[in-house]
Write a protein that holds these residues in place. Structure first.
Motif, PDB file in Angstrom:
ATOM      1  N   ALA A 110     113.222  39.071  13.149  1.00 24.73           N
ATOM      2  CA  ALA A 110     113.173  40.177  13.232  1.00 24.73           C
ATOM      3  C   ALA A 110     113.755  41.301  14.407  1.00 24.73           C
ATOM      4  CB  ALA A 110     111.091  40.000  13.916  1.00 24.73           C
ATOM      5  N   VAL A 111     114.451  40.380  14.827  1.00 24.16           N
ATOM      6  CA  VAL A 111     114.905  41.005  16.086  1.00 24.16           C
ATOM      7  C   VAL A 111     116.443  41.680  15.375  1.00 24.16           C
ATOM      8  CG1 VAL A 111     116.632  40.898  18.074  1.00 24.16           C
ATOM      9  CG2 VAL A 111     114.345  40.221  17.862  1.00 24.16           C
ATOM     10  N   VAL A 112     116.991  40.667  14.616  1.00 18.46           N
ATOM     11  CA  VAL A 112     118.127  41.129  14.164  1.00 18.46           C
ATOM     12  C   VAL A 112     117.938  42.714  13.056  1.00 18.46           C
ATOM     13  CG1 VAL A 112     120.612  40.175  12.732  1.00 18.46           C
ATOM     14  CG2 VAL A 112     118.850  38.774  13.940  1.00 18.46           C
ATOM     15  N   PHE A 113     117.251  42.392  12.233  1.00 20.15           N
ATOM     16  CA  PHE A 113     116.565  43.623  11.619  1.00 20.15           C
ATOM     17  C   PHE A 113     117.032  44.867  12.030  1.00 20.15           C
ATOM     18  CE2 PHE A 113     113.022  45.527   8.300  1.00 20.15           C
ATOM     19  CZ  PHE A 113     114.747  45.827   7.797  1.00 20.15           C
ATOM     20  N   ALA A 114     115.464  44.764  13.289  1.00 18.09           N
ATOM     21  CA  ALA A 114     115.376  45.831  13.978  1.00 18.09           C
ATOM     22  C   ALA A 114     116.698  46.535  14.792  1.00 18.09           C
ATOM     23  CB  ALA A 114     114.119  45.726  15.003  1.00 18.09           C
ATOM     24  N   SER A 115     116.754  45.030  14.612  1.00 23.97           N
ATOM     25  CA  SER A 115     118.708  46.670  15.477  1.00 23.97           C
ATOM     26  C   SER A 115     119.633  46.946  14.807  1.00 23.97           C
ATOM     27  CB  SER A 115     119.426  44.852  16.347  1.00 23.97           C
ATOM     28  OG  SER A 115     120.804  45.638  16.419  1.00 23.97           O
TER      29      SER A 115
END
Length: 548
Positions: A110-115
């Motif tokens: 989730a964090v890597v994709f949002a980034s």
């Protein structure tokens, strides 16, 4: 990460007169500067977590303020312990925490994709695309992604133990590494959920609050065990008490079995040594009268939330009763659920009907520690005893078993799976890229950015598994354009591109949908912010608080 703030007042002019609008300790950042700052923050956080994605991801070493050390590759643990200061960074922390709380997995994805979405969205904004158009385009692309995921998701039967074990192993693998022994943890995760799942109407409900995890240093993972009951981290009160009691009749009491100090100050006039003996004798008789009710009710095991005096423990030992004192309230409540006992506050209320039952109660030694294990035989309360070489390894095992339990529990709530190893992500990326041709103008660029952000996850997974980022990602794309090519992904165990159905890489559809939706929402939210007003602590006046 800290924002540099100017502690100056921000003036404006009305009718040629200067007007002070914001205080000196308020900093304002607007327009392109604010969007660029948010994008930079998102990119730094994404780069920070990228290397931890997947089964071969790298660990992070976190050192706390008091020197405590944590080794982990868990996204939520890393961000929670990293003391992120930037407001946008804190949004990423909340994203990872919400993902962990609701579905138990997918925090790093989730964090890597949002980034990646924020970084690519910022590039579009620099090209002249309006932030609102980027946000709307991301929302439309998300709809295409979820529709594609719905089509490729496979419905399973929750009584398929082999598949449940594969799902649990896929979730556990990133936490302890693909080289670790996954089977014991996967088996326990499956058994725990199977035992606690309760069918309500057409749906299952899994109460993970019934599950307790106890960590004990020493031994190895194969020495871990699942207890159908409660593990109380206390030892038996007296050395002469029985260490094992079968067919236990259990009393749970919430009153003291020791001489209480008076609540008010009193004075007693002593006229002889016999008077002192009489007072002490009456105090003992008062406590022992409570004990007589316990023995009369037929209890052979006693768990007391308060203290037990030495002379009472000696009496209980003579009666053949196992007793444990100062048990935590949470443990007493779990014992009540597991054994059917009633927590008793008044000694007069101790009757046989209020006692609980257990197959066996045993004091067990783990290294230097002793615990009391209550085997109720019923799945109302379950405990997992984890064994490992040191605290860091045990913490990793705990995170792993929680991920495994959450993964299997998700299947009981929504019995659909998607293929892991990046296979489903690449297929969804392909669907979004294909859908861009139906869009007009700048919206095509937004769809392409969304598709590329998804592909970045697969590229990261390929790279972290030790494969060639360009060559092997290109091979995956080619395979996915063939008929039935959606089954190909990254096999981290064997370090190759493979049919992930054969390697057993499955993840719950509920997890996949949750992280992709919430990452998209966060990216849209951040890209639409063009003004940040930050209030800082005002500087202390010189000499303030100093003595004259």
């Amino acid at each position: 990460m800290v924002i540099s703030c100017m502690t100056v007042a921000i003036p404006a002019q009305i009718g040629g007169q200067p007007v002070l609008i914001l205080k000196e300790n308020v900093n304002r950042r607007t327009g392109d500067e604010e969007i660029a700052n948010s994008a930079m923050t998102a990119e730094v956080i994404g780069e920070f977590l990228k290397s931890s994605l997947g089964p071969k991801g790298m660990d992070k070493l976190l050192v706390g303020t008091v020197g405590d050390i944590t080794f982990t590759k868990s996204g939520v643990t890393i961000l929670s312990e990293a003391n992120v200061e930037h407001p946008v960074g804190k949004l990423f922390v909340e994203l990872s925490k919400a993902t962990d709380k609701n579905v138990g997995d997918g925090t790093t994805s989730a964090v890597v994709f949002a980034s990646a979405l924020i970084r690519r969205g910022f590039e579009l904004i620099k090209m002249g695309v309006h932030p609102n158009l980027v946000a709307v385009g991301y929302s439309k692309a998300l709809g295409v992604a979820v529709d594609c995921a719905e089509k490729i998701a496979m419905r399973i039967k929750v009584d398929d133990e082999e598949l449940l074990k594969k799902v649990a192993s896929t979730a556990i693998m990133p936490a302890i590494g693909s080289d670790g022994n996954l089977e014991p943890l996967a088996n326990m995760a499956m058994e725990v959920v199977k035992s606690t799942a309760e069918k309500r109407g057409r749906r299952f409900f899994v109460d993970t609050e019934q599950i307790s995890i106890v960590k004990k240093v020493g031994g190895n993972l194969s020495d871990s065990r699942l207890v159908r009951g409660v593990v109380v981290e206390k030892e038996v009160q007296h050395p002469n008490m029985p260490k094992v009691v079968k067919d236990a009749r259990i009393a749970l009491v919430d009153f003291s079995l020791e001489v209480k100090k008076t609540e008010i100050s009193t004075e007693i006039e002593i006229t002889s040594p016999e008077h002192i003996s009489e007072i002490k004798s009456r105090e003992r008789e008062s406590v022992l009268s409570k004990l007589s009710n316990i023995t009369r009710a037929g209890a052979n095991v006693l768990f007391c939330q308060k203290g037990i005096a030495d002379f009472v423990a000696h009496k209980l030992a003579n009666e053949g009763i196992m007793a444990v004192s100062r048990v935590k309230r949470s443990d007493v409540e779990r014992l009540a659920r597991a054994t059917g006992a009633t927590i008793i506050n008044d000694p007069e209320d101790i009757v046989p009907e209020r006692l609980g039952n257990a197959k066996e109660v045993e004091e067990v030694t783990y290294g230097k520690d002793k615990v009391v294990i209550v085997e109720s035989g019923e799945p109302v309360a379950l405990s997992i005893v984890l064994r490992g070489a040191d605290e860091d390894i045990l913490d990793n095992y705990e995170r792993a078993i929680k991920r495994g339990v959450s993964a299997v529990a998700n299947l009981y709530e929504d019995p659909r799976v998607v293929l892991g190893g990046g296979a489903s992500i690449l297929e969804v990326s392909k669907a979004v890229n294909k859908a861009k041709v139906k869009q007009k103008g700048e919206m095509q660029l937004v769809f392409e950015a969304y598709s590329r952000a998804l592909e970045e996850l697969v590229e990261t997974l390929v790279s972290n598994c030790g494969l060639n980022k360009l060559k092997d990602t290109a091979e995956l794309r080619t395979l996915h354009h063939r008929k039935n090519g959606f089954v190909f992904g990254v096999d981290g165990l064997n370090k190759k591109i493979a049919d992930v159905r054969r390697t057993g890489l499955y993840e719950p559809f509920r997890v996949f949908k949750y992280w992709i939706e919430n990452a998209t929402d966060l990216a849209s939210l951040v890209l639409k912010v063009d003004d940040m007003i930050l209030t800082t602590k005002p500087p202390e006046e010189k000499g303030k608080g100093e003595r004259a």
